[in-house]
Design a protein around this motif. Structure first.
Motif, PDB file in Angstrom:
ATOM      1  N   ALA A   1      14.026   5.536  16.816  1.00 56.00           N
ATOM      2  CA  ALA A   1      15.132   5.593  15.873  1.00 56.00           C
ATOM      3  C   ALA A   1      15.923   4.307  15.944  1.00 56.00           C
ATOM      4  N   GLY A   2      16.655   4.057  14.917  1.00 56.85           N
ATOM      5  CA  GLY A   2      17.520   2.890  14.908  1.00 56.85           C
ATOM      6  C   GLY A   2      18.777   3.146  15.707  1.00 56.85           C
ATOM      7  N   VAL A   3      19.722   2.261  15.566  1.00 52.62           N
ATOM      8  CA  VAL A   3      20.971   2.368  16.325  1.00 52.62           C
ATOM      9  C   VAL A   3      21.729   3.638  15.953  1.00 52.62           C
ATOM     10  N   GLY A   4      21.710   4.020  14.689  1.00 56.96           N
ATOM     11  CA  GLY A   4      22.407   5.237  14.277  1.00 56.96           C
ATOM     12  C   GLY A   4      21.847   6.472  14.948  1.00 56.96           C
ATOM     13  N   GLY A   5      20.530   6.516  15.096  1.00 57.28           N
ATOM     14  CA  GLY A   5      19.883   7.655  15.734  1.00 57.28           C
ATOM     15  C   GLY A   5      20.209   7.767  17.205  1.00 57.28           C
ATOM     16  N   ILE A   6      20.251   6.630  17.874  1.00 55.38           N
ATOM     17  CA  ILE A   6      20.536   6.666  19.314  1.00 55.38           C
ATOM     18  C   ILE A   6      22.005   6.979  19.561  1.00 55.38           C
ATOM     19  N   ASN A   7      22.887   6.598  18.644  1.00 52.78           N
ATOM     20  CA  ASN A   7      24.294   6.963  18.783  1.00 52.78           C
ATOM     21  C   ASN A   7      24.486   8.464  18.596  1.00 52.78           C
ATOM     22  N   LYS A   8      23.770   9.064  17.672  1.00 50.47           N
ATOM     23  CA  LYS A   8      23.829  10.516  17.480  1.00 50.47           C
ATOM     24  C   LYS A   8      23.268  11.230  18.706  1.00 50.47           C
ATOM     25  N   PHE A   9      22.169  10.712  19.229  1.00 52.39           N
ATOM     26  CA  PHE A   9      21.565  11.303  20.415  1.00 52.39           C
ATOM     27  C   PHE A   9      22.531  11.248  21.591  1.00 52.39           C
ATOM     28  N   THR A  10      23.218  10.118  21.744  1.00 49.62           N
ATOM     29  CA  THR A  10      24.203   9.971  22.809  1.00 49.62           C
ATOM     30  C   THR A  10      25.341  10.983  22.636  1.00 49.62           C
ATOM     31  N   ALA A  11      25.780  11.179  21.420  1.00 46.78           N
ATOM     32  CA  ALA A  11      26.854  12.148  21.156  1.00 46.78           C
ATOM     33  C   ALA A  11      26.401  13.564  21.490  1.00 46.78           C
ATOM     34  N   TYR A  12      25.166  13.909  21.158  1.00 42.71           N
ATOM     35  CA  TYR A  12      24.657  15.245  21.472  1.00 42.71           C
ATOM     36  C   TYR A  12      24.546  15.455  22.978  1.00 42.71           C
ATOM     37  N   ILE A  13      24.059  14.447  23.682  1.00 43.91           N
ATOM     38  CA  ILE A  13      23.928  14.552  25.134  1.00 43.91           C
ATOM     39  C   ILE A  13      25.308  14.640  25.786  1.00 43.91           C
ATOM     40  N   ALA A  14      26.265  13.849  25.289  1.00 43.46           N
ATOM     41  CA  ALA A  14      27.630  13.895  25.835  1.00 43.46           C
ATOM     42  C   ALA A  14      28.266  15.258  25.578  1.00 43.46           C
ATOM     43  N   ALA A  15      28.038  15.832  24.407  1.00 40.50           N
ATOM     44  CA  ALA A  15      28.578  17.160  24.096  1.00 40.50           C
ATOM     45  C   ALA A  15      27.947  18.224  25.002  1.00 40.50           C
ATOM     46  N   ALA A  16      26.645  18.116  25.232  1.00 44.88           N
ATOM     47  CA  ALA A  16      25.977  19.058  26.127  1.00 44.88           C
ATOM     48  C   ALA A  16      26.503  18.912  27.556  1.00 44.88           C
ATOM     49  N   PHE A  17      26.757  17.674  27.977  1.00 42.52           N
ATOM     50  CA  PHE A  17      27.301  17.409  29.309  1.00 42.52           C
ATOM     51  C   PHE A  17      28.674  18.057  29.468  1.00 42.52           C
ATOM     52  N   MET A  18      29.525  17.876  28.486  1.00 43.94           N
ATOM     53  CA  MET A  18      30.877  18.446  28.554  1.00 43.94           C
ATOM     54  C   MET A  18      30.835  19.977  28.506  1.00 43.94           C
ATOM     55  N   ALA A  19      30.015  20.521  27.627  1.00 42.35           N
ATOM     56  CA  ALA A  19      29.913  21.976  27.517  1.00 42.35           C
ATOM     57  C   ALA A  19      29.386  22.587  28.813  1.00 42.35           C
ATOM     58  N   LEU A  20      28.394  21.944  29.391  1.00 37.03           N
ATOM     59  CA  LEU A  20      27.833  22.453  30.634  1.00 37.03           C
ATOM     60  C   LEU A  20      28.840  22.340  31.780  1.00 37.03           C
ATOM     61  N   ALA A  21      29.614  21.245  31.812  1.00 44.99           N
ATOM     62  CA  ALA A  21      30.638  21.083  32.848  1.00 44.99           C
ATOM     63  C   ALA A  21      31.699  22.189  32.725  1.00 44.99           C
ATOM     64  N   LEU A  22      32.116  22.468  31.508  1.00 40.99           N
ATOM     65  CA  LEU A  22      33.107  23.529  31.303  1.00 40.99           C
ATOM     66  C   LEU A  22      32.549  24.903  31.656  1.00 40.99           C
ATOM     67  N   PHE A  23      31.287  25.145  31.314  1.00 46.65           N
ATOM     68  CA  PHE A  23      30.661  26.418  31.628  1.00 46.65           C
ATOM     69  C   PHE A  23      30.518  26.614  33.137  1.00 46.65           C
ATOM     70  N   ILE A  24      30.114  25.553  33.845  1.00 44.59           N
ATOM     71  CA  ILE A  24      29.992  25.637  35.297  1.00 44.59           C
ATOM     72  C   ILE A  24      31.366  25.908  35.928  1.00 44.59           C
ATOM     73  N   ALA A  25      32.395  25.241  35.437  1.00 42.70           N
ATOM     74  CA  ALA A  25      33.736  25.474  35.956  1.00 42.70           C
ATOM     75  C   ALA A  25      34.214  26.898  35.659  1.00 42.70           C
ATOM     76  N   TRP A  26      33.828  27.412  34.508  1.00 40.86           N
ATOM     77  CA  TRP A  26      34.251  28.750  34.117  1.00 40.86           C
ATOM     78  C   TRP A  26      33.602  29.831  34.977  1.00 40.86           C
ATOM     79  N   ILE A  27      32.326  29.657  35.349  1.00 43.90           N
ATOM     80  CA  ILE A  27      31.635  30.696  36.127  1.00 43.90           C
ATOM     81  C   ILE A  27      31.952  30.611  37.619  1.00 43.90           C
ATOM     82  N   GLN A  28      32.580  29.555  38.050  1.00 44.45           N
ATOM     83  CA  GLN A  28      32.903  29.426  39.495  1.00 44.45           C
ATOM     84  C   GLN A  28      33.997  30.359  39.881  1.00 44.45           C
TER      85      GLN A  28
END
Length: 72
Positions: free
Chosen positions: A45-72
């Motif tokens: 993918a071009g630069v636009g595709g990799i920026n979207k991919f980065t945003a999706y991975i960052a969103a998954a990272f944040m969601a997973l961090a919040l979920f882990i904190a919530w279940i602790q």
């Protein structure tokens, strides 16, 4: 058992996010140019595709961090 799986997934996503951010070409060329522009070609993918991919991975990272904190 669920906690172990979540921590492993969290670590994999964190490493993937670090790799994607380092490979991206910034305004000044960045670390991605050291590998011959691999950042734009790695995912077919071009630069636009990799920026979207980065945003999706960052969103998954944040969601997973919040979920882990919530279940602790």
């Amino acid at each position: 058992m669920l906690t172990i799986i979540l921590y492993v997934l969290f670590t994999v996503i964190a490493l993937l996010l670090i790799t994607i951010v380092l490979v991206q070409e910034g305004k000044g060329g960045g670390f991605g140019s050291a590998f011959g522009g691999v950042g734009t070609e790695a995912f077919g993918a071009g630069v636009g595709g990799i920026n979207k991919f980065t945003a999706y991975i960052a969103a998954a990272f944040m969601a997973l961090a919040l979920f882990i904190a919530w279940i602790q």
